[in-house]
Write a protein that holds these residues in place. Sequence first.
Motif, short mmCIF file in Angstrom:
data_model
loop_
_atom_site.label_atom_id
_atom_site.label_comp_id
_atom_site.label_asym_id
_atom_site.label_seq_id
_atom_site.Cartn_x
_atom_site.Cartn_y
_atom_site.Cartn_z
N ILE A 4 0.85 -1.20 0.00
CA ILE A 4 0.00 0.00 0.00
C ILE A 4 0.88 1.25 0.00
CG2 ILE A 4 -1.70 1.29 1.38
CD1 ILE A 4 -2.72 -1.43 2.37
N ARG A 5 0.47 2.23 -0.76
CA ARG A 5 1.23 3.49 -0.75
C ARG A 5 0.78 4.38 0.40
NH1 ARG A 5 0.30 5.50 -6.68
NH2 ARG A 5 -1.76 4.75 -6.02
N ILE A 25 4.27 0.45 1.46
CA ILE A 25 4.33 -0.19 2.77
C ILE A 25 3.87 -1.64 2.61
CG2 ILE A 25 3.35 -0.18 5.12
CD1 ILE A 25 5.18 2.20 4.52
N GLN A 26 4.69 -2.55 3.11
CA GLN A 26 4.34 -3.97 2.97
C GLN A 26 4.16 -4.68 4.31
OE1 GLN A 26 7.62 -4.49 0.08
NE2 GLN A 26 6.07 -5.48 -1.22
N ALA A 27 4.35 -3.94 5.39
CA ALA A 27 4.17 -4.57 6.70
C ALA A 27 3.88 -3.51 7.75
CB ALA A 27 5.42 -5.35 7.11
N ASP A 37 10.47 -1.80 4.80
CA ASP A 37 9.19 -1.80 4.09
C ASP A 37 8.01 -1.60 5.05
OD1 ASP A 37 9.38 -4.15 5.49
OD2 ASP A 37 8.65 -5.43 3.86
N ALA A 38 8.31 -1.26 6.30
CA ALA A 38 7.27 -1.29 7.33
C ALA A 38 6.85 0.09 7.81
CB ALA A 38 7.73 -2.11 8.52
N LYS A 55 14.44 1.41 11.41
CA LYS A 55 14.60 1.36 9.95
C LYS A 55 13.27 1.52 9.23
CE LYS A 55 18.41 -1.91 10.42
NZ LYS A 55 18.57 -3.36 10.68
N ALA A 56 12.19 1.76 9.97
CA ALA A 56 10.85 1.78 9.38
C ALA A 56 10.77 2.76 8.21
CB ALA A 56 9.83 2.17 10.43
#
Lengths: 330, 330, 330
Positions: A4-5, A25-27, A37-38, A55-56
């Motif tokens: 999701i963007r 965003i994947q997580a 990716d979170a 690192k989010a």
Amino acid sequence: MPDIRLHDIIAALGGELHGDGNTRIQALAPIENAGADALSFVSHPKYRQSLLASKAACVIVPPDLKGVAIARGACIVSDTPYLYFARLTQFWRKAHEAQHSTPSPHGGIHPSAVVDASAQVHPSATVGPLCVVERGARIGAHTQLRSRVTVGHDCVIGQRCILHAGVVIGADGFGFARDAERWEKIEQLGAVAIGDDVEIGANTCVDRGALQDTVIEDGAKLDNLIQVGHNVRIGRNTAIAGCAGIAGSAVIGPQCTIGGGAIVLGHLEIAAHVHISAGTLVSKSIHKPGHYTGIFPLDENANWERNAASLKQLHRLRERIKKLESDAKP
Amino acid sequence: MPDIRLHDIIAALGGELHGDGNTRIQALAPIENAGADALSFVSHPKYRQSLLASKAACVIVPPDLKGVAIARGACIVSDTPYLYFARLTQFWRKAHEAQHSTPSPHGGIHPSAVVDASAQVHPSATVGPLCVVERGARIGAHTQLRSRVTVGHDCVIGQRCILHAGVVIGADGFGFARDAERWEKIEQLGAVAIGDDVEIGANTCVDRGALQDTVIEDGAKLDNLIQVGHNVRIGRNTAIAGCAGIAGSAVIGPQCTIGGGAIVLGHLEIAAHVHISAGTLVSKSIHKPGHYTGIFPLDENANWERNAASLKQLHRLRERIKKLESDAKP
Amino acid sequence: MPDIRLHDIIAALGGELHGDGNTRIQALAPIENAGADALSFVSHPKYRQSLLASKAACVIVPPDLKGVAIARGACIVSDTPYLYFARLTQFWRKAHEAQHSTPSPHGGIHPSAVVDASAQVHPSATVGPLCVVERGARIGAHTQLRSRVTVGHDCVIGQRCILHAGVVIGADGFGFARDAERWEKIEQLGAVAIGDDVEIGANTCVDRGALQDTVIEDGAKLDNLIQVGHNVRIGRNTAIAGCAGIAGSAVIGPQCTIGGGAIVLGHLEIAAHVHISAGTLVSKSIHKPGHYTGIFPLDENANWERNAASLKQLHRLRERIKKLESDAKP
């Protein structure tokens, strides 16, 4: 997992985005182990270091972390980051289900459920596998009985409730009259009335009232393995943690929290906005809002043994102090 | 709701009626909120004011309230008003069922139940929806398994028992032998033997014995969410409130009461006529009838914190008192 | 009941037999009530008198009881009699099943179970009557779901696990964010991951994680009616007794034991080799192996009342002692 963007999230949930809205965003992840990716969150300035170290891809932050967060990377500023995060989990679940064509159950009685012909189940309600809904029971709109739930005869469940696996609503209250050495059963002639937006955890039990109904008001949240006795009333938005027990005829006000494993004795009244610590036995009514506790403090067993032994002498120690005081007087 | 004349109640249950036997009763209710169509009860002279204030059509009273009650209106005089009331609830339920053609289940195995071919279910027993009765199990006359009850292989349930929803009889006891760092399972080769007139509350568990049977004697009453470990024996007419735990091989005498959330450790013996307060941990055998307690008293959290901190110093305080006493001696 | 010769037992399990290998054993029994056809065990020299008094056909004993045991009759000497006995119960069960053609379930999904098409159940696993296995769940080789077990979507159970009746794996964790007076649900997006050789007792609940998985490591043993909150991790071979509650995000190390009814608060860490007494509330992290306790000692109620009243004055008593000490100084 969804992909999701950020600007789709902002479009759905609001909030003030700083950074590239096209970031994917994947997580969703806790701040400590969020990957690149979170999306994560921090709710309080005390987590400033965790924020800086994360690192989010993006972090939801309160206004007073805005500067720090922007310096780190993308962020969403919200007055209530934790609430924002709660809504995000709901958005995320729907996105996930849409992508995987595995919608949450919405509406319908599973063929393995046993539903009495006289029960009323709203068409938008879900009765999951191997549930039992007895005669005269009523299940409100959008309410979900997840699996292996029993709703006893004449019990009423409101709208948008979730009853998790193994819940038992409307078993007989524990009522007996002494007849010399034996017990005579008092038939439990009341039912259970549960309001709207109530969530009840796995294997929790709410007994039917003896003469009138056991009542759980709107918005109350009960965790797993809780016992709610007959004739109890649990107030609006009160939350009770796992393994707690509420004995018969206790009346608990609205907006309370009761910790895990706490026991409230029967026939007590607890005012609104009372908070009971986990493991506490509530032995008398509480009329004043506040935080109440009664727990033996944890200790190494050897220390505990010495203190516990002394504790059984405590009233005698008190007498000895009194005597010393009296002797010390001129 | 039933609509019953007082003299029908007297005809069925006895008692000394004062007032018009043709008075119609349409509800049973607690004395405080009984309406003009309701029958209620008071069991003790201390409720005299409630009696005087009640609008009930009729009140069951003990002999020493007879005068007051007659002056107020109709009454039934009984030496044991609470027991009378218990029997009245049973009469009421039957009347209700007769009027509504919704009899309690009496006899029969619900088609959704899974009953092993080698299990023996008495024809007058009820096995409700989605129950499991395993091989070699026996269910006595007039016993009811309400719904979603499991009775494990070779377990025996007596007559006139009620097992509420979610009960598990005969899961394996918790038995393991250490094998260096891992645990080796001890197969649980016993079963569970439950007497007559036992009631077991929702989601309560009674484990099978390791070598011999776990035993629950006649007339015992167990509330919801109770754990009964392997090899336990619970005596005749003993009553145990919700969330209690009885660890393996404990032997509890007859005519005891155990409060909600109490824990009885393994291998202990508890004599007849012992009463354990709610929330108490029983850490040693009790050989003398009586009332036993071990609960940290409830307090406002701030007070509790101060006392809890002092408690961890208690044995040192004791030493300091001893020194003061010694120094004070001439 | 099986009828087995001693030398068949030795052939299967090893051990040093003293006595006639043709002796037939028809029961396993505790040392106190073993009959002349029974095999029993004693694990410690302190049970020497019980050994001498026993009528058992044969007794499993540790090396330091070897002489006494041989003088009494047949015996099997083992360095670990209790472990030997555990293996004997397994051997006995298999012999019993072979004789009665009533094998334990090994493999197969009972027709009454509701298993989602996307769930993966190993062909050697057993899914008992009236279980629910939701979409994406995975059940490992030789694992048994006994009856009425729910395994929620995407949860993973390892190999050789036993889940007893009424277990609920993967209900939603108890997660809500405050929104003024009401609660907003935090969708629980994690699952539950259970290792190999885990046993979970009747009606125990393990909630799914909020963002990541709740984890139970290999060899852990959970008794009945335990609540395991979301995001918890339970270490390898840790054993937890009945009625315990482990609140959300607690991390419990390997090789721990937690007593019945104990509560571990959320977000705590407990090191390896920690032993918590039954009924204890663990309110802070424990970083050092050892035995920890926090229980109000049991007493006769009248004594308890006096001590409990004094306890609420404890910090004042401490002040009074301090003053006496100060006054006593010259």
